[in-house]
Design an enzyme around this catalytic site. Sequence first.
Site, PDB file in Angstrom:
ATOM      1  N   ASN A  15       9.591   4.674  -1.881  1.00  0.00           N
ATOM      2  CA  ASN A  15       9.211   3.736  -0.846  1.00  0.00           C
ATOM      3  C   ASN A  15      10.446   2.687  -0.842  1.00  0.00           C
ATOM      4  O   ASN A  15      10.763   2.268   0.478  1.00  0.00           O
ATOM      5  CB  ASN A  15       7.972   2.780  -1.334  1.00  0.00           C
ATOM      6  CG  ASN A  15       6.806   3.363  -0.809  1.00  0.00           C
ATOM      7  OD1 ASN A  15       6.637   4.463  -0.067  1.00  0.00           O
ATOM      8  ND2 ASN A  15       5.470   2.764  -1.013  1.00  0.00           N
ATOM      9  N   LYS A  55       5.470  -4.859  -0.719  1.00  0.00           N
ATOM     10  CA  LYS A  55       4.829  -5.123  -1.847  1.00  0.00           C
ATOM     11  C   LYS A  55       5.579  -4.224  -3.073  1.00  0.00           C
ATOM     12  O   LYS A  55       6.075  -4.699  -4.106  1.00  0.00           O
ATOM     13  CB  LYS A  55       3.520  -4.722  -1.994  1.00  0.00           C
ATOM     14  CG  LYS A  55       2.541  -4.302  -3.242  1.00  0.00           C
ATOM     15  CD  LYS A  55       1.282  -4.183  -3.026  1.00  0.00           C
ATOM     16  CE  LYS A  55       0.885  -2.830  -2.626  1.00  0.00           C
ATOM     17  NZ  LYS A  55       1.059  -2.045  -3.659  1.00  0.00           N
ATOM     18  N   THR A  79      -0.842   2.541  -6.578  1.00  0.00           N
ATOM     19  CA  THR A  79       0.831   2.440  -6.898  1.00  0.00           C
ATOM     20  C   THR A  79       0.736   1.429  -7.891  1.00  0.00           C
ATOM     21  O   THR A  79       0.590   0.073  -7.920  1.00  0.00           O
ATOM     22  CB  THR A  79       1.493   1.750  -5.581  1.00  0.00           C
ATOM     23  OG1 THR A  79       1.100   2.849  -4.585  1.00  0.00           O
ATOM     24  CG2 THR A  79       2.987   1.576  -5.892  1.00  0.00           C
ATOM     25  N   CYS A  92       2.896  -1.556   1.901  1.00  0.00           N
ATOM     26  CA  CYS A  92       3.386  -0.988   0.884  1.00  0.00           C
ATOM     27  C   CYS A  92       5.067  -1.170   0.557  1.00  0.00           C
ATOM     28  O   CYS A  92       5.284  -1.787  -0.432  1.00  0.00           O
ATOM     29  CB  CYS A  92       3.335   0.522   1.364  1.00  0.00           C
ATOM     30  SG  CYS A  92       1.547   1.097   1.596  1.00  0.00           S
ATOM     31  N   VAL A 106      -6.587   4.188   0.348  1.00  0.00           N
ATOM     32  CA  VAL A 106      -6.193   5.230  -0.114  1.00  0.00           C
ATOM     33  C   VAL A 106      -7.471   5.972  -0.736  1.00  0.00           C
ATOM     34  O   VAL A 106      -7.523   7.290  -0.510  1.00  0.00           O
ATOM     35  CB  VAL A 106      -5.262   4.875  -1.184  1.00  0.00           C
ATOM     36  CG1 VAL A 106      -4.977   5.907  -2.255  1.00  0.00           C
ATOM     37  CG2 VAL A 106      -3.821   4.394  -0.602  1.00  0.00           C
ATOM     38  N   LYS A 110     -19.863  -2.705   1.615  1.00  0.00           N
ATOM     39  CA  LYS A 110     -18.993  -1.729   2.107  1.00  0.00           C
ATOM     40  C   LYS A 110     -19.545  -0.265   1.744  1.00  0.00           C
ATOM     41  O   LYS A 110     -19.808   0.311   2.623  1.00  0.00           O
ATOM     42  CB  LYS A 110     -17.740  -1.912   1.287  1.00  0.00           C
ATOM     43  CG  LYS A 110     -16.763  -1.057   1.927  1.00  0.00           C
ATOM     44  CD  LYS A 110     -15.287  -1.361   1.116  1.00  0.00           C
ATOM     45  CE  LYS A 110     -14.140  -0.915   1.978  1.00  0.00           C
ATOM     46  NZ  LYS A 110     -12.824  -0.833   0.960  1.00  0.00           N
ATOM     47  N   PHE A 159       1.352   9.371  -0.748  1.00  0.00           N
ATOM     48  CA  PHE A 159       2.554   9.222   0.096  1.00  0.00           C
ATOM     49  C   PHE A 159       2.149   9.571   1.673  1.00  0.00           C
ATOM     50  O   PHE A 159       2.457   9.808   2.534  1.00  0.00           O
ATOM     51  CB  PHE A 159       3.808  10.335  -0.147  1.00  0.00           C
ATOM     52  CG  PHE A 159       4.116  10.307  -1.343  1.00  0.00           C
ATOM     53  CD1 PHE A 159       5.006   9.499  -1.701  1.00  0.00           C
ATOM     54  CD2 PHE A 159       3.846  11.242  -2.172  1.00  0.00           C
ATOM     55  CE1 PHE A 159       5.746   9.425  -3.221  1.00  0.00           C
ATOM     56  CE2 PHE A 159       4.330  11.405  -3.628  1.00  0.00           C
ATOM     57  CZ  PHE A 159       5.351  10.430  -4.082  1.00  0.00           C
ATOM     58  N   ARG A 167       0.967   7.926   5.261  1.00  0.00           N
ATOM     59  CA  ARG A 167       1.471   6.741   6.224  1.00  0.00           C
ATOM     60  C   ARG A 167       0.136   6.136   6.940  1.00  0.00           C
ATOM     61  O   ARG A 167      -0.624   7.132   7.318  1.00  0.00           O
ATOM     62  CB  ARG A 167       2.285   7.083   7.233  1.00  0.00           C
ATOM     63  CG  ARG A 167       3.850   7.463   6.723  1.00  0.00           C
ATOM     64  CD  ARG A 167       4.462   8.336   7.613  1.00  0.00           C
ATOM     65  NE  ARG A 167       3.713   9.407   7.817  1.00  0.00           N
ATOM     66  CZ  ARG A 167       4.053  10.179   9.031  1.00  0.00           C
ATOM     67  NH1 ARG A 167       5.022   9.779   9.967  1.00  0.00           N
ATOM     68  NH2 ARG A 167       3.341  11.432   9.194  1.00  0.00           N
ATOM     69  N   LYS A 184       2.420  -1.604  12.727  1.00  0.00           N
ATOM     70  CA  LYS A 184       2.936  -0.365  13.102  1.00  0.00           C
ATOM     71  C   LYS A 184       1.777  -0.038  13.890  1.00  0.00           C
ATOM     72  O   LYS A 184       0.619  -0.450  13.911  1.00  0.00           O
ATOM     73  CB  LYS A 184       3.256   0.743  12.204  1.00  0.00           C
ATOM     74  CG  LYS A 184       2.082   0.919  11.171  1.00  0.00           C
ATOM     75  CD  LYS A 184       2.459   2.011  10.040  1.00  0.00           C
ATOM     76  CE  LYS A 184       2.472   3.454  10.595  1.00  0.00           C
ATOM     77  NZ  LYS A 184       2.576   4.628   9.587  1.00  0.00           N
TER      78      LYS A 184
HETATM   79  C1  UGA Z   1       4.520   4.008   3.910  1.00  0.00           C
HETATM   80  C2  UGA Z   1       5.088   5.122   3.427  1.00  0.00           C
HETATM   81  O1  UGA Z   1       5.840   5.647   4.620  1.00  0.00           O
HETATM   82  C3  UGA Z   1       4.280   6.298   2.874  1.00  0.00           C
HETATM   83  O2  UGA Z   1       4.984   7.524   2.389  1.00  0.00           O
HETATM   84  C4  UGA Z   1       3.454   5.549   1.634  1.00  0.00           C
HETATM   85  O3  UGA Z   1       2.607   6.470   1.124  1.00  0.00           O
HETATM   86  C5  UGA Z   1       2.765   4.361   1.995  1.00  0.00           C
HETATM   87  O4  UGA Z   1       3.819   3.395   2.558  1.00  0.00           O
HETATM   88  C6  UGA Z   1       2.242   3.613   0.669  1.00  0.00           C
HETATM   89  O5  UGA Z   1       3.057   3.342  -0.187  1.00  0.00           O
HETATM   90  O6  UGA Z   1       0.912   3.663   0.514  1.00  0.00           O
HETATM   91  P1  UGA Z   1       3.136   2.898   5.656  1.00  0.00           P
HETATM   92  O7  UGA Z   1       3.348   1.543   5.358  1.00  0.00           O
HETATM   93  O8  UGA Z   1       1.739   3.407   6.267  1.00  0.00           O
HETATM   94  O9  UGA Z   1       3.773   4.109   4.656  1.00  0.00           O
HETATM   95  O10 UGA Z   1       3.852   3.107   7.106  1.00  0.00           O
HETATM   96  P2  UGA Z   1       5.266   3.615   7.654  1.00  0.00           P
HETATM   97  O11 UGA Z   1       5.206   4.557   8.753  1.00  0.00           O
HETATM   98  O12 UGA Z   1       6.251   3.978   6.438  1.00  0.00           O
HETATM   99  O13 UGA Z   1       6.091   2.326   8.181  1.00  0.00           O
HETATM  100  C7  UGA Z   1       6.255   1.073   7.245  1.00  0.00           C
HETATM  101  C8  UGA Z   1       6.999   0.038   8.384  1.00  0.00           C
HETATM  102  O14 UGA Z   1       8.347   0.296   8.597  1.00  0.00           O
HETATM  103  C9  UGA Z   1       6.374  -0.286   9.684  1.00  0.00           C
HETATM  104  O15 UGA Z   1       6.482  -1.616   9.640  1.00  0.00           O
HETATM  105  C10 UGA Z   1       7.362   0.627  10.471  1.00  0.00           C
HETATM  106  O16 UGA Z   1       7.242  -0.402  11.779  1.00  0.00           O
HETATM  107  C11 UGA Z   1       8.557   0.409   9.845  1.00  0.00           C
HETATM  108  N1  UGA Z   1       9.607   1.440  10.304  1.00  0.00           N
HETATM  109  C12 UGA Z   1       9.299   2.802   9.894  1.00  0.00           C
HETATM  110  C13 UGA Z   1      10.665   0.969  11.017  1.00  0.00           C
HETATM  111  O17 UGA Z   1      10.989   0.007  11.248  1.00  0.00           O
HETATM  112  N2  UGA Z   1      11.696   1.913  11.325  1.00  0.00           N
HETATM  113  C14 UGA Z   1      11.236   3.227  10.880  1.00  0.00           C
HETATM  114  O18 UGA Z   1      12.532   3.977  11.276  1.00  0.00           O
HETATM  115  C15 UGA Z   1      10.100   3.309  10.287  1.00  0.00           C
END
Ligand code: UGA
Length: 435
Positions: free
Chosen positions: A212, A267, A123, A264, A11, A35, A153, A155, A325
């Site tokens: 989240n 947690k 967060t 995210c 972040v 780092k 927010f 991803r 992902k």
């Molecule tokens: C998530 C939120 O989307 C962000 O908005 C937020 O800022 C971030 O957490 C955070 O709190 O820092 P992120 O964890 O990077 O982002 O990724 P996502 O794209 O949200 O995916 C999270 C998980 O959900 C992945 O394992 C993904 O495969 C899964 N997922 C997502 C599904 O299984 N189905 C979906 O339709 C969407």
Amino acid sequence: MNITMIGTGYVGLVTGTCFAEFGHHVTCVDKLTDKIKQLNAGQIPIYEPGLDALVAKNRQEERLRFTTDISGAVAGADAVFLAVGTPTSRRGDGYADLTYVYEASKELAGHLQGYTVIVDKSTVPVGTARQVSRIIREANPKADFDVASNPEFLREGAAITDFMRPDRVVIGVESDRAEQVLREIYKPLYLRDSPIVSTTVETAELIKYAANAFLAVKISFINEMANVCEAVGADVTALAKGIGMDGRIGSKFLHPGPGYGGSCFPKDTLALMRIVQEYGESVRIVEAAVEVNSAQKARMVKKIRDALGGSETGKTIAVLGLTFKPETDDMREAPAVSILPALLEKGATIRAHDPQGMEEAKNYLPEGIHYVADAYEACTGADAVVLMTEWNQYRALDLDRIASLLNEKIFVDLRNVYDPDTMKDKGFAYVGVGR
Ligand code: UGA
């Protein structure tokens, strides 16, 4: 504006770099000497598309610098962002561990000069901004500052686009002065019509968890619907389309799969459950989403086992994708981390590939997994292939080649990337999620 970012994790690094791209002068501080050395040598410690070029550009244009010296970085800053880690506490009780937030607050307090806004970017549970304020006040009673909350927010894998084109920016403030500073920092977005939601610090802190948690609930909902589809012989892909086109529901985050992972959702859902318990409240829908998510991961083991005819013992399984992902090397809470050890324990051989995550995966997965150079090598001589993470390079595989390499033409598609009819035509025993 002069901005200091404390913490060069995911972040901090993305936010700091994007602020520099806006034209602000940004100093990123971290205690980890190696780092900072790495960053000053132009190396980016994480994989995030586009970040390396943006860091290089802003360093060259002298708007972005990295240092271990907190005193020089904080003095003269208009805003100091706290972007340190808030992992789940080691006590295993689901609480967020705020040690780093509080340590950084204490440390920066003595170096403040002139009016400064301290912004919680990490967060953090509701009430943390007030604690940060108290800590700074106690450490430096003369300091002229406000504490604000500005949740992110972003991803992983799409962080720069998310930062540059956000649906909204949330700022939690307790004074007009702080609001003005934050509005000035985000002005370039305002000019692009990104709305700013200005509210109290407590509400801003809660918005992050609520967002989240809601997304986690949405994923667990569609995963349960996928299971129902399997039971009644319906197709979850069409179902998701059918409900998602309703503007009140929305089509995003309705992709079923092996369960959500990452740093995210797992947690933050746990932390929210703990926060509300302290207030004598509960979030039972979120509790259910968490339960459904861990059941979904276990269910995938059974799905793979069933596809292999009831037992994985002695079978070779090709696994495509390990990270939680695509477009990241992050393995935290990845479904692979729950699913693969269960298969290994029962005597399966695993041949795995991931475009970015194999090095990181070694820290999360037991020994004995064979890491290979590409999807085709993984499939060579395997009894089944499991598509675990939907990386782009797995979306257009040469299916005839895969079929010729496999021992048995079993394809378990945990992300519903392929069309079941096409796969059947190609001679695969194809299993998706909810179809
Ligand atoms: C998530 C939120 O989307 C962000 O908005 C937020 O800022 C971030 O957490 C955070 O709190 O820092 P992120 O964890 O990077 O982002 O990724 P996502 O794209 O949200 O995916 C999270 C998980 O959900 C992945 O394992 C993904 O495969 C899964 N997922 C997502 C599904 O299984 N189905 C979906 O339709 C969407």
